[in-house]
Design a protein around this motif. Structure first.
Motif, PDB file in Angstrom:
ATOM      1  N   VAL A 248      16.600  -2.433  47.846  1.00  0.00           N
ATOM      2  CA  VAL A 248      17.739  -1.748  47.228  1.00  0.00           C
ATOM      3  C   VAL A 248      17.358  -1.381  45.809  1.00  0.00           C
ATOM      4  CG1 VAL A 248      20.233  -1.811  47.072  1.00  0.00           C
ATOM      5  CG2 VAL A 248      19.033  -3.705  48.154  1.00  0.00           C
TER       6      VAL A 248
ATOM      7  N   THR B   6      24.271   0.657  47.034  1.00  0.00           N
ATOM      8  CA  THR B   6      24.852   0.400  48.348  1.00  0.00           C
ATOM      9  C   THR B   6      23.944   0.918  49.460  1.00  0.00           C
ATOM     10  OG1 THR B   6      26.099   2.437  48.044  1.00  0.00           O
ATOM     11  CG2 THR B   6      27.251   0.383  47.613  1.00  0.00           C
ATOM     12  N   ASP B   7      22.824   1.464  49.069  1.00  0.00           N
ATOM     13  CA  ASP B   7      21.906   2.087  50.009  1.00  0.00           C
ATOM     14  C   ASP B   7      20.808   1.075  50.343  1.00  0.00           C
ATOM     15  OD1 ASP B   7      20.654   3.905  51.493  1.00  0.00           O
ATOM     16  OD2 ASP B   7      20.204   5.315  49.865  1.00  0.00           O
TER      17      ASP B   7
ATOM     18  N   TYR C 216      26.762 -10.442  47.708  1.00  0.00           N
ATOM     19  CA  TYR C 216      26.029  -9.187  47.548  1.00  0.00           C
ATOM     20  C   TYR C 216      24.567  -9.451  47.214  1.00  0.00           C
ATOM     21  CZ  TYR C 216      24.352  -4.813  45.663  1.00  0.00           C
ATOM     22  OH  TYR C 216      23.597  -3.696  45.432  1.00  0.00           O
TER      23      TYR C 216
ATOM     24  N   THR D 156      26.481   5.396  39.777  1.00  0.00           N
ATOM     25  CA  THR D 156      26.372   4.977  41.173  1.00  0.00           C
ATOM     26  C   THR D 156      27.728   4.604  41.747  1.00  0.00           C
ATOM     27  OG1 THR D 156      25.836   2.748  40.466  1.00  0.00           O
ATOM     28  CG2 THR D 156      23.998   4.189  41.022  1.00  0.00           C
ATOM     29  N   THR D 157      28.633   4.120  40.897  1.00  0.00           N
ATOM     30  CA  THR D 157      29.960   3.781  41.405  1.00  0.00           C
ATOM     31  C   THR D 157      30.943   4.915  41.175  1.00  0.00           C
ATOM     32  OG1 THR D 157      30.394   2.731  39.288  1.00  0.00           O
ATOM     33  CG2 THR D 157      29.761   1.301  41.093  1.00  0.00           C
TER      34      THR D 157
ATOM     35  N   MET E  22      30.970  -3.047  40.863  1.00  0.00           N
ATOM     36  CA  MET E  22      31.450  -2.295  42.034  1.00  0.00           C
ATOM     37  C   MET E  22      32.893  -2.656  42.335  1.00  0.00           C
ATOM     38  SD  MET E  22      28.368  -2.735  44.696  1.00  0.00           S
ATOM     39  CE  MET E  22      26.686  -2.454  44.280  1.00  0.00           C
TER      40      MET E  22
ATOM     41  N   PRO F  78      27.226  -6.092  41.324  1.00  0.00           N
ATOM     42  CA  PRO F  78      28.289  -6.111  42.332  1.00  0.00           C
ATOM     43  C   PRO F  78      29.685  -6.274  41.734  1.00  0.00           C
ATOM     44  CG  PRO F  78      26.895  -8.072  42.484  1.00  0.00           C
ATOM     45  CD  PRO F  78      26.215  -7.129  41.570  1.00  0.00           C
TER      46      PRO F  78
ATOM     47  N   LYS G  62      36.185  -0.261  42.172  1.00  0.00           N
ATOM     48  CA  LYS G  62      37.110  -0.087  43.307  1.00  0.00           C
ATOM     49  C   LYS G  62      38.545  -0.329  42.865  1.00  0.00           C
ATOM     50  CE  LYS G  62      35.560   0.990  47.408  1.00  0.00           C
ATOM     51  NZ  LYS G  62      34.129   0.896  47.327  1.00  0.00           N
TER      52      LYS G  62
END
Lengths: 301, 336, 441
Positions: free
Chosen positions: B79, B85-86, B70, C98-99, A153, A150, A157
């Motif tokens: 997951v 994210t799915d 998360y 994936t990102t 991620m 995470p 971003k």
């Protein structure tokens, strides 16, 4: 700055107050180590240093020699060649610079933040103190292996890939440091000194500056060392966010060394060795700071 | 932060407010100054603790909270790492299945045994070494630096060294055992030897680390405590027991808590002890720890949901251990 | 005295704060400008920089191919990011895919991972079959197929393949009374892996002391399964490893060989396995061309020329790599051009000459680089044709996303146990328990 609460010069006074003791009866930090102490330390040091030394031996040999029995116990002739190849192939000059920034910034910031937070948790009274401290300890309990996913991620971003702050900022969350400083200051910082400073009208900030920091110096040095090493050697996270072409840290840079059908162990070891040497230097600097006694006079005050 | 604090200082302000004859201008000025100081003082006492702890919490909220949320959320879903994210809601299934997961319980047992074999000697030795380092020594900086060398040695290098040391056929340890007539030990494949080997890597790596932590705390013990103990006729050992240990209690608590948490999460050492077999912790999972199992589920098998549930279960186990510990120590204190 | 201490302390703190600030600033400001590859347009000094992400053994740079391309295209600069271990490289690549961030212009994918990337990440990667100058017929059909999605997009171009043969020690074979000529040796086990195990028994009967027939159970089962058309998945994508008789047979044959003491109790690529190469402890090994590199890397100099390559019982493949071009890369068009050039037959042949990465383009198999190839370990034997035959004979194998996990379970948690006294049945049970737990989402 004029109304500081630096402890009065008490050392000479103390000395006269104190009855002289025979040397053998004095204790703790004042005792000299005997031969047994040295013997234990030397054995321990050898065990501690052995893998590092062996890394250097391995770096000086080739794979075939490393695979034989008995294994080599002494240096071969290839050490400096391998070091040179590793240095160039991994572009370590730039990597050292980056890693110094990362580890230095992390260590200084964590030491600073942990000391003030640890002081607040150890010595100041405020609503929610217990609960907040439990949260701090709680954050250590969740295993970190998954958080990087995470976290990546987020960094994706923010578009921070290949930038050093992507490594520095997440590393600053150090519950370990806060907890460590709290436990240390509970013991090392007598309440009387803080009260004395308060009576003199010192603000909290001034107390931190003139009472807490001096008292915490040995612990700050240790925390600084531990944090510096940890950030320096961290691999998994930097590897995810940095590339060798962008702003590699040392561990990212050496991850490509020794590639081939059979990994060239000696080159990998040469890279590992180069990656470790600067740390020893940093230790020597910090190591000198682990000296207590600054508060000795003030404890009575 | 500025405005609200005034309420805290209100009583002081109220007491100082009534008007005064003008000839007292100087005194009035002085009083106002003191009021201001006093208000600032109140504000300082009340809010500075929060200011001091806020950097940690702000950074935690910025970078630590989202990963926790998360993984917590993922633990309730199916997951995969290939599409993080799915998410497919599965409720508590990832938790309930842990009860029947032999690999989890095997790993839990290994974590416990490796944790005990490694943590206990490590902390005892660290205390001893710290005590010695606390003497006046020649080359004390050198020894202090050397203590941390294992922690600084890159894990890749250390693991290579230890694999070579513990190799069954060509390892240095077996070679040495052979020289004194002991049969070679299969360090990687037999259960106890492999756990001992992994533990010894952990001990090697973290003893100096803990020693330095103890040393810093010992440096803060006032010398006069030792001197008065010495005056009372205490020998070195008694001084250690009656002065050093009690003074070090907060730090001992710290290392115990941190080592327990660390032992529960051990994963680097067993991973690297068997580098090419990956994450299974030996052919029969004989030294797979919870940390390694979690890593295997998340990164190799790529089941983020299951791995997250394992992570949170480990967290819950630690909380339970913490509570039990607390209750026991309270009981002990109450009964004594 | 006191004043001095205080000043010194103040100076230290100021220095600390200053370096902290400087560090943060430097950290934030220095976003890879000097590295070049990641500056916004990938443009440095009028040149376009193509960044290439590789793992392990690929050796394009070492073979001089970057320099050659840069010479042909003066406006292009190639930079590479190499990771020694695919175990590190691949998970990071997945995270990046994936990102959709942190991807380089070209990313290599190992054959063990290609099915997963093809199945789950195809939307992030360019369809290379549509790139200008790409001609499907230049590749071995099975190699092309491995990187092609169900709806016909080909997301990676093949570089090398790992056609399998058996490498053996001529000196040890002779001592054990076996023939040593490659053609004769090949005949001993032609067509059937069980015959290879029989040869192993013959070897064992007269084996030089302290040596084994083969290097490891893992190597053997990997070789056998590499020659099967279906192993762990069927063509519809179902996992069938538990019910596929070919898998069970391969497992039992390997476990049997292990029980009989024909294979060493070793796991490939571990340091102790490396040592058995250095110490001449085994006579034969399942051997794609790159394995000769591994052997060379671990052998003492006196082992040179003592090896030979014989045809394996059945043709199969083990290893190989693909180059993909992520859509989010900074120079997609240039990257596609570069990859097309790099995987063209001529370049594959050049690479093989330097690097022993066997070409996946069959047209190279008649080029002198392949037909005349020799290896230091195998003396003057012409090894190219043997591998070329194996490459052409290799089946169009069905591969699946979790092949690597299943294979690892069968070897590291399965057949290895048979070398330690477990029955084949127990070893199988142990393997499938591990595998099923990993497959179960």
């Amino acid at each position: 700055m004029t109304t500081t609460v630096t402890p009065p010069e008490t050392k000479p006074v103390e000395k006269t107050k104190r009855p002289r003791l025979p040397k053998s009866a004095r204790a703790g930090g004042q005792l000299h180590g005997g031969p047994i102490a040295y013997a234990i330390l030397i054995v321990f040091t050898l065990v501690s240093l052995f893998p590092l030394v062996w890394t250097a031996i391995a770096a000086s040999r080739d794979n075939q020699r490393l695979a034989q029995t008995p294994p080599p116990f002494w240096f071969g002739s290839g050490l400096f060649d391998k070091l040179e190849i590793a240095w160039k192939d991994a572009n370590l000059g730039e990597a050292f610079f980056n890693t110094t920034i990362v580890a230095g910034t992390s260590a200084l910031t964590i030491v600073f933040m942990s000391t003030i937070a640890g002081f607040a948790f150890a010595k100041l009274r405020f609503r929610g103190r217990g609960a907040l401290m439990l949260i701090v300890i709680g954050t250590m309990m969740v295993p970190p292996q998954l958080s990087v996913i995470p976290l990546y991620m987020m960094v994706a971003k923010l578009d921070w890939t290949d930038q050093l702050q992507a490594v520095i900022l997440p590393s600053l969350v150090s519950a370990f440091g806060v907890f460590f400083m709290r436990q240390y200051l509970i013991q090392a910082l007598p309440d009387e000194i803080i009260e004395a400073a308060r009576v003199d009208g010192a603000s909290s900030w001034r107390v931190v500056w003139h009472v807490v920091f001096p008292a915490a110096r040995p612990a700050m040095a240790v925390l600084g060392m531990l944090t510096f090493v940890q950030t320096w050697n961290d691999f998994m996270w930097p590897f995810l966010v940095l590339t060798q072409m962008g702003n590699p840290t040392v561990q990212v840079a050496v991850a490509g060394l020794g590639r081939g059908y059979t990994p060239d162990q000696s080159l990998i070891m040469a890279g590992a060795l180069l990656g470790t040497l600067p740390l020893l230097l940093v230790f020597a600097i910090f190591g000198k700071q682990i000296v207590g006694g600054i508060m000795q006079g003030a404890v009575k005050g | 932060m500025a405005t609200r604090n005034d309420t805290a200082a209100l009583p002081v302000k109220g007491g100082a407010a009534p008007g005064r004859p003008p000839e007292d201008a100087a005194a009035e000025k002085e009083r106002r100054r003191r009021d201001r100081l006093s208000r600032r003082w109140q504000r300082d006492i009340r809010w500075s603790p929060y200011a001091f702890v806020s950097p940690f919490f702000l950074l935690f909220i910025a970078f630590g909270l989202f990963p926790l949320i998360y993984t917590g959320w993922a633990s309730l879903h199916q997951v995969e790492l290939t599409a993080p994210t799915d998410m497919n809601w599965v409720g508590l299934r990832n938790y309930t299945r842990i009860f029947d997961d032999d690999f989890f319980w095997n790993a839990a047992k290994n974590t416990l045994t490796i944790g005990i074999i490694s943590t206990v000697p490590q902390l005892l030795m660290a205390m001893g070494i710290a005590h010695i380092l606390n003497y006046k020594l020649r080359a004390s900086t050198f020894f202090r630096v050397a203590m941390l060398a294992p922690y600084a040695t890159s894990i890749a290098a250390a693991s290579l060294v230890f694999v070579l040391l513990f190799g069954r056929d060509y390892g240095m340890i077996n070679w040495a055992l052979d020289a004194v007539g002991i049969n070679p030990v299969d360090w990687q494949n037999d259960k106890w030897p492999s756990q001992i080997a992994v533990s010894s890597i952990i001990i090697w790596r973290w003893t100096g680390y803990n020693a330095l932590i103890y040393l810093a705390a010992m440096q803060a013990i006032p010398h006069d405590l030792y001197e008065s103990a010495a005056l009372d006729g205490a020998n070195r050992w008694q001084q250690f027991i009656h002065v050093t240990l009690p003074a070090l209690r907060p730090t001992i608590l710290f290392t115990c808590v941190v080592s327990t948490i660390g032992a529960s999460q051990v994963f680097g050492e067993p991973l690297l002890f068997d580098a090419n077999k990956g994450t299974s912790g030996g052919a029969e999972h004989q030294f797979q720890t919870l940390g390694l199992y979690l890593y295997e589920q998340g990164w190799v098998a790529q089941h983020l949901g299951r791995a997250s549930a394992i992570a949170w279960t480990m967290f819950l186990i630690l909380i339970v251990i913490g509570i039990v510990n607390y209750v026991i120590s309270r009981r002990l204190r109450a009964s004594s | 005295m006191r004043a001095r201490i205080r000043t010194a302390r103040k100076a230290m703190v100021v220095a600390a704060v200053a370096s902290l600030g400087a560090g943060l600033l430097a950290g934030c400001a220095d976003d890879g400008g000097n590295g070049g590859s990641d500056s916004s347009d990938g443009d440095s000094g009028g040149k376009t920089t193509i960044s290439v992400g590789l793992f392990g053994t690929m050796g394009f740079k070492e073979a001089g191919l970057y320099a050659e391309y840069e010479k042909l295209n003066p406006k292009i600069k190639i930079e590479q990011n190499v990771v020694e271990r695919n175990e590190n490289y691949y998970p990071a690549l997945l995270n990046h895919l994936t990102t959709n961030s942190g991807l380089l212009d070209v990313q290599a994918v190992e054959v063990a991972n290609i099915a997963e990337v093809t199945a789950t990440q195809a939307d992030k990667l360019e369809d290379m079959s549509k790139a200008p100058g790409v001609d499907k017929s230049k590749w071995l059909p099975w190699k092309w197929q491995q990187a092609t999605t169900k709806d016909g997009k080909t997301i990676g171009l093949g570089t090398d393949v790992g056609p399998m043969a058996i490498c053996y020690r001529t000196d040890l074979f002779k001592q054990a009374g076996l023939p040593s000529d490659p053609a004769e040796v090949g005949k001993l086990w032609a067509g059937d892996w069980a015959k290879l195990v029989e040869v192993g028994e013959q070897y064992k009967a007269k084996a030089p002391k302290g040596t084994f027939f083969m290097d490891s159970p893992g190597g053997l089962i990997q070789a056998i399964l590499g020659s099967e058309k279906e192993k762990f998945y069927d063509s519809s994508g179902e996992v069938i490893y538990k019910t596929n008789p070919a898998v069970k047979a391969a497992f039992n044959l390997t476990a049997d060989a292990a029980k009989k003491g024909l294979v060493q109790s070793q796991t490939q690529f571990q340091p102790s396995w490396n040592s058995t190469i250095a110490n001449n402890k085994f006579a034969a090994i399942a051997c794609p061309p790159w394995m000769l590199g591994t052997i060379k890397g671990n052998s003492k100099p006196d082992a040179a020329g003592k090896w030979a390559v014989a045809v394996a019982p059945k043709g199969g493949n083990w290893g190989g790599t693909f180059l993909t071009v992520p859509k989010s890369g900074k120079n997609v068009k240039e990257a596609q051009k570069f990859v097309t050039w790099l995987t063209a037959p001529e370049q594959q042949a050049k690479l093989f000459k330097v690097q022993a990465s066997f070409p996946s383009a069959p047209s190279t198999y008649t080029m002198p680089e392949v037909t005349g190839a020799t290896n230091e370990m195998t003396g003057d034997q012409k090894i190219g044709p043997i591998f070329a035959e194996a490459a052409k004979a290799a089946p169009v194998q069905v591969i699946g996303p979790k092949d690597q996990i299943i294979m690892q379970g069968l070897t590291d948690n399965g057949v290895i146990l048979a070398t330690k006294g477990k029955s084949a049945k127990d070893a199988w049970e142990s393997a499938i328990k591990t595998i099923d737990n990993k497959l179960d989402q």
